[in-house]
Write a protein that holds these residues in place. Sequence first.
Motif, short mmCIF file in Angstrom:
data_model
loop_
_atom_site.label_atom_id
_atom_site.label_comp_id
_atom_site.label_asym_id
_atom_site.label_seq_id
_atom_site.Cartn_x
_atom_site.Cartn_y
_atom_site.Cartn_z
N SER A 190 39.38 35.68 37.51
CA SER A 190 40.17 35.16 38.63
C SER A 190 39.81 33.72 38.94
O SER A 190 40.69 32.88 39.18
N ARG A 202 36.06 38.75 39.00
CA ARG A 202 36.00 37.45 39.69
C ARG A 202 35.83 36.29 38.74
O ARG A 202 36.23 35.16 39.04
N VAL A 235 37.26 39.40 43.67
CA VAL A 235 36.08 39.82 44.45
C VAL A 235 36.21 41.29 44.86
O VAL A 235 35.26 42.07 44.77
N ILE A 236 37.40 41.69 45.33
CA ILE A 236 37.61 43.08 45.74
C ILE A 236 37.42 44.03 44.55
O ILE A 236 36.76 45.08 44.67
N ASN A 282 48.25 29.63 48.00
CA ASN A 282 48.13 31.07 48.21
C ASN A 282 47.75 31.78 46.91
O ASN A 282 46.97 32.74 46.93
N PHE A 304 47.22 38.13 43.00
CA PHE A 304 46.33 39.22 43.37
C PHE A 304 46.33 40.31 42.30
O PHE A 304 45.30 40.89 41.96
N ASN A 347 41.44 34.84 43.69
CA ASN A 347 40.00 35.03 43.85
C ASN A 347 39.67 36.19 44.77
O ASN A 347 38.69 36.91 44.56
N ILE A 348 40.49 36.42 45.79
CA ILE A 348 40.28 37.58 46.66
C ILE A 348 40.40 38.88 45.86
O ILE A 348 39.58 39.80 45.99
N LEU A 394 44.01 31.33 46.38
CA LEU A 394 43.21 32.16 47.29
C LEU A 394 43.28 33.64 46.92
O LEU A 394 42.26 34.32 46.80
N PHE A 395 44.50 34.15 46.73
CA PHE A 395 44.65 35.58 46.49
C PHE A 395 44.16 36.00 45.11
O PHE A 395 43.73 37.14 44.92
#
Length: 343
Positions: free
Chosen positions: A37, A34, A198-199, A188, A255, A194-195, A191-192
């Motif tokens: 990212s 993260r 985190v995942i 997008n 992502f 950082n998603i 957002l993706f």
Amino acid sequence: MVLARLLVGVAQGFIFPSIHTVLAQWVPPHERSRSVSLTTSGMYFGAAVGTLVLPSLVKFRGPQSVFVAEASLGAMWSLLWFRYASDPPRSEHPKATAAGFGESMLPIKENHQKTKVENGVHSTRTTTTNIPWKRIMLSLPIWAIVVNNFTFHYGLYVLMNWLPTYFELGLQHSLQEMGSSKMIPYLNMFLFSNIGGVIADHLITRRIMSVTRTRKLLNTVGFVVASIALMAIPLFRTPNGAVFCSSVALGFLAFARAGFAVNHMDVAPRYAGIVMGVSNTAGTLAGVIGVDLTGRLLEAAKAAQLDLTSPDSWRAVFVIPGSLCIFSSVVFLLLSTGDRIFD
């Protein structure tokens, strides 16, 4: 203008390796995904805001205002950097203790002193450990990162540079007429990116998956979905459909950065900046090759008197980066690792 662009390129050549060097020194392993990212997603957010704001700025303040605004932002960032940037944490710093890195992770030559006793006389000999350039360049996991960085930037630069042309020639619609929706692809990405970070950290911290499997999973999901979306762009004959596909493609490319882009610090935390410099060079070359090749493909279509409003004229433009995504995901699955391979 050319000089300014040259200087920006030179600065970018230092910035991204420096980011990875700093993060390798300060960030614990369970926060790597993260942190990378978040720090790199700022450029996507900036692109989204710029796409929305700059046309209005040009309209009301003139073209010169764009350069003034960008220069002002750069100056403000420099002031913040000089105010808050600090040296790598020393071993007694709690953050360095948690990370296990600190000053020991600086990618510099190390001098080791060895004491030798000869005839009762103590002599000190200094040995130097160099950066293992040969091992880096011959490492298959490093090449897995390089290949994926090349593919990421190939797809990114082709969409950034040729998507407006596709709207104007392929769809007979100006991207400027789409209002705020033209910023969705870059938003997008923000957002993706950082998603994904985190995942990845969640899977690693909770011990749901190993670092290696986490990197491979997120990288594969990102590139495979991006591949499908890229190849589907010519099939959508409406502006909204093209924006949707390009948004999915760019979002999942971002992502995938939770896989290959963080892997520098997994395999070589001490040399993360150096490895990032190598792979980022491949990314820069991908931009040059992708943009030029796309132009040649469209010129060939014109020479063959093909209709540029037809999906067939644009299929190769998007199939090439889509195919590269599949190829790169396979390379990463076969060659990458989440283990530290450089001390």
